[in-house]
Design an enzyme around this catalytic site. Structure first.
Site, PDB file in Angstrom:
ATOM      1  N   LEU A  90      -6.051   7.607 -29.603  1.00 57.79           N
ATOM      2  CA  LEU A  90      -4.907   8.459 -29.270  1.00 57.79           C
ATOM      3  C   LEU A  90      -5.236   9.934 -29.455  1.00 57.79           C
ATOM      4  CD1 LEU A  90      -2.018   6.425 -30.947  1.00 57.79           C
ATOM      5  CD2 LEU A  90      -2.381   6.726 -28.507  1.00 57.79           C
ATOM      6  N   GLY A  91      -6.109  10.234 -30.400  1.00 50.91           N
ATOM      7  CA  GLY A  91      -6.454  11.634 -30.592  1.00 50.91           C
ATOM      8  C   GLY A  91      -7.206  11.902 -31.877  1.00 50.91           C
ATOM      9  N   GLY A  93      -7.442  14.385 -35.303  1.00 53.92           N
ATOM     10  CA  GLY A  93      -6.685  15.322 -36.136  1.00 53.92           C
ATOM     11  C   GLY A  93      -7.627  16.161 -36.954  1.00 53.92           C
ATOM     12  N   ALA A  94      -7.054  16.980 -37.824  1.00 53.33           N
ATOM     13  CA  ALA A  94      -7.861  17.806 -38.716  1.00 53.33           C
ATOM     14  C   ALA A  94      -8.722  16.905 -39.601  1.00 53.33           C
ATOM     15  CB  ALA A  94      -6.980  18.691 -39.575  1.00 53.33           C
ATOM     16  N   VAL A 141      -6.955   9.059 -34.683  1.00 55.31           N
ATOM     17  CA  VAL A 141      -5.854   8.096 -34.610  1.00 55.31           C
ATOM     18  C   VAL A 141      -6.092   7.163 -33.436  1.00 55.31           C
ATOM     19  CG1 VAL A 141      -3.362   7.807 -34.450  1.00 55.31           C
ATOM     20  CG2 VAL A 141      -4.297   9.825 -35.558  1.00 55.31           C
ATOM     21  N   LYS A 191      -4.779   5.464 -38.431  1.00 58.09           N
ATOM     22  CA  LYS A 191      -5.529   6.695 -38.691  1.00 58.09           C
ATOM     23  C   LYS A 191      -6.672   6.387 -39.645  1.00 58.09           C
ATOM     24  CE  LYS A 191      -5.075  11.585 -39.585  1.00 58.09           C
ATOM     25  NZ  LYS A 191      -4.148  12.710 -39.689  1.00 58.09           N
ATOM     26  N   ASP A 207       2.703  22.119 -41.688  1.00 64.82           N
ATOM     27  CA  ASP A 207       1.998  22.268 -40.416  1.00 64.82           C
ATOM     28  C   ASP A 207       2.896  21.893 -39.235  1.00 64.82           C
ATOM     29  OD1 ASP A 207      -0.112  22.982 -38.880  1.00 64.82           O
ATOM     30  OD2 ASP A 207      -1.317  21.200 -39.266  1.00 64.82           O
TER      31      ASP A 207
END
Lengths: 244, 308
Positions: free
Chosen positions: B33-34, B36-37, B41, B54, B146
């Site tokens: 899905l992507g 992150g920092a 995920v 995650k 954030d």
């Protein structure tokens, strides 16, 4: 648990050392004295992520017990504060791991606990990170090639000051540059709680290609004061007695 | 940072299954899905249900995020972040360990996408929703930290703005854990990075500015003036501009204060719409009435001429 002061050297450089002892060795020495050495290597815009001359960066941080990161100028602010905070967590986690070994015996670390217990321990680590006092000595490479990067470095340090002063714990910062005019390092800013007192300009840049990173780290180590070195030595000693 | 060990990304492929070390639950990776920092995920299948997983090589960061999700789960009556489903470690066949957690999979569109399709009238709704959620969060002792477009999704039926990444959530009074420069008041020189409600309210305004300036903009020599100008320049947020500016310079101490003023603006807008709507409806009858009055007046006039 008594809250101590975390000590860090933050080395900002863009090249390889070429004079004096191996910086990784002096970093290891500093680490033994309870000072963590973090390194940020600034990349030129046309450099790739794995450039020559900056391999040293990771090595110094590894033997200095700290965190290293290569970064382009534009992302410096965020990196500086991330590296500093990560190193704090890492150091504190190291302390906690040591305590765990004493309590649980064996080679137990945080990672060997089940996720629920780990969560509770990380809360303690986070608490400590928020409340413990921190001393950061910023060591800036001011050799000729750093010239156009210094304004960004200054901005990043102001930003670091904003971040760290938002914590509950107290901070002290000092800035040194290397190579110095006559010595290995020169003082830019003496220990102070904030960085906005930073002088408007960095001292005149030293020309020539000398980058004495190793000697600079060694000198920086002594700026934390002989008193505190003695104290940390005594604390170790007391612990040994307790263990016995 | 560690060159010798591989990252989790090089192990995980769609269709692959993994089983947790502690709780022995089985997950099948569907797709990524992507990033992150910290970590990535993945969409995964957890016993026939879709979930988001995650995973990261930074175990301590995963643990800290889980702590946040757990405490958000305790905020009564609100689903602030995604529900936490499982926390575990995954040991690769090569013997490397990665920490992961599994949470509710929130499906939706990004805020800019949604606004482009459905238009301006949703600004007020989303402002109120976000302020409502922030109020609940702040009251339970946390600050989002954030808050940014990337951490929000609009779900449908009912249309709602949900928080998908709560990694920056920080206890009030501490230093903000994670932030993004554009949304950070410290970067704009308009305040500290201490976790307080006003920190989120600043970021909230920047979320709406991001919708209209997707490529963001430079600070300029006077950051506050830059921001005020950018707020003024967007017609769609004009009714709220005074409130937004107050939030930018930290004039609101709580979300409640801001919410009250925003809702007053919305009420005012509705009233104005209502009135102008009535006027439009009344226009024909006004005409009939005035024509009628004229006829009667004319009749009187004529009759006065005939009968002296």
């Amino acid at each position: 648990m008594k809250k101590g002061t975390l000590k860090q050297i933050l080395l900002i450089t863009d090249g390889c050392s070429n004079k004096g002892e191996d910086p990784a060795a002096t970093a290891a020495l500093a680490y033994q004295q309870g000072i963590t050495v973090n390194v940020i290597g600034i990349l030129e815009d046309d450099q790739t992520e794995d450039p020559e001359g900056l391999q040293e960066v990771e090595e110094i941080a590894l033997s200095g017990g700290g965190v290293s990161q290569l970064v382009y100028k534009q992302a410096l602010s965020q990196t500086v504060q991330m590296v500093t905070k990560q190193a704090m967590t890492q150091t504190l986690q190291g302390f906690v791991n040591m305590e765990l070994k004493q309590i649980l015996g064996k080679e137990q670390t945080i990672e060997d606990l089940d996720p629920e217990k780990r969560g509770e321990i990380m809360e303690v680590v986070e608490d400590l990170g928020e409340t413990s006092d921190l001393e950061v000595l910023v060591l800036i490479d001011t050799s000729a090639s750093m010239h156009d990067k210094l304004p960004t470095v200054k901005e990043a340090l102001m930003d670091l000051s904003i971040s760290l002063n938002s914590r509950v714990g107290r901070n002290r910062f000092a800035i040194y540059n290397f190579p110095g005019k006559r010595k290995d390092i020169d003082k830019v800013l003496d220990w102070s709680p904030k960085l906005d007192s930073m002088s408007s300009v960095f001292p005149k840049l030293t020309s020539g290609g000398i980058t004495p990173t190793g000697p600079a780290i060694r000198e920086a180590m002594y700026q934390f004061g002989k008193k505190s070195l003695l104290r940390s030595f005594r604390k170790d000693h007391e612990q040994d007695v307790e263990n016995a | 940072m560690n060159k010798t060990s591989k990252t989790h990304d090089s192990y995980l492929r769609p269709g692959m299954s993994m089983t947790g070390k502690w709780h022995h639950k089985r997950y099948t990776i569907i797709r990524k899905l992507g990033n992150g920092a910290i970590g990535s995920v993945y969409l995964c299948d957890a016993g026939g249900k879709k979930a988001a997983l995650k995973i990261s090589d930074k175990g301590s960061s995963i643990t800290m995020e889980v702590n946040v999700l757990k405490s958000l789960g305790k905020v009564q009556g609100k689903s602030l972040g995604p529900y936490l489903l499982d926390v575990d470690d995954w040991v690769t066949p090569q013997g490397q360990t990665f920490s992961f957690y599994v949470m509710e999979y929130i499906q939706g569109r990004t805020l800019p996408e949604f606004m482009k399709q459905h238009g301006q009238e949703w600004i007020g709704v989303f402002l109120m929703q976000l302020l409502d959620d922030l109020e609940a969060l702040h009251q339970s002792g946390w600050v989002f930290g954030d808050l940014k477009v990337d951490n929000l999704l609009v779900t449908s039926a009912p249309t709602r703005l949900r928080w998908i990444d709560v990694g920056g959530t920080t206890q009030i009074g501490r230093a903000i854990k994670e932030y993004t420069e554009f949304y950070d008041r410290g970067y704009w020189g308009l305040g500290s990075r201490k976790a307080e409600p006003s920190y989120d309210l600043f970021a909230l305004v920047m979320v709406f500015l991001s919708v209209y300036y997707p490529n963001h903009f430079q600070k300029g020599s006077n950051p506050q003036a830059t921001l005020f100008k950018k707020v003024n320049d967007i017609k769609a947020i004009h009714p709220y501009s005074q409130c937004l500016k107050k939030a930018l310079i930290g004039k609101y101490r709580t979300s409640k204060e801001m919410k009250q003023e925003i809702s007053a603006v919305i009420y005012d807008l509705q009233q104005r719409k209502l009135v102008s709507g009535k006027r439009k409806q009344q226009n024909p009858s006004y005409a009939v009435e005035s024509v009628g009055f004229l006829l009667i007046a004319l009749g009187y006039y004529l009759s006065s001429l005939i009968i002296p």
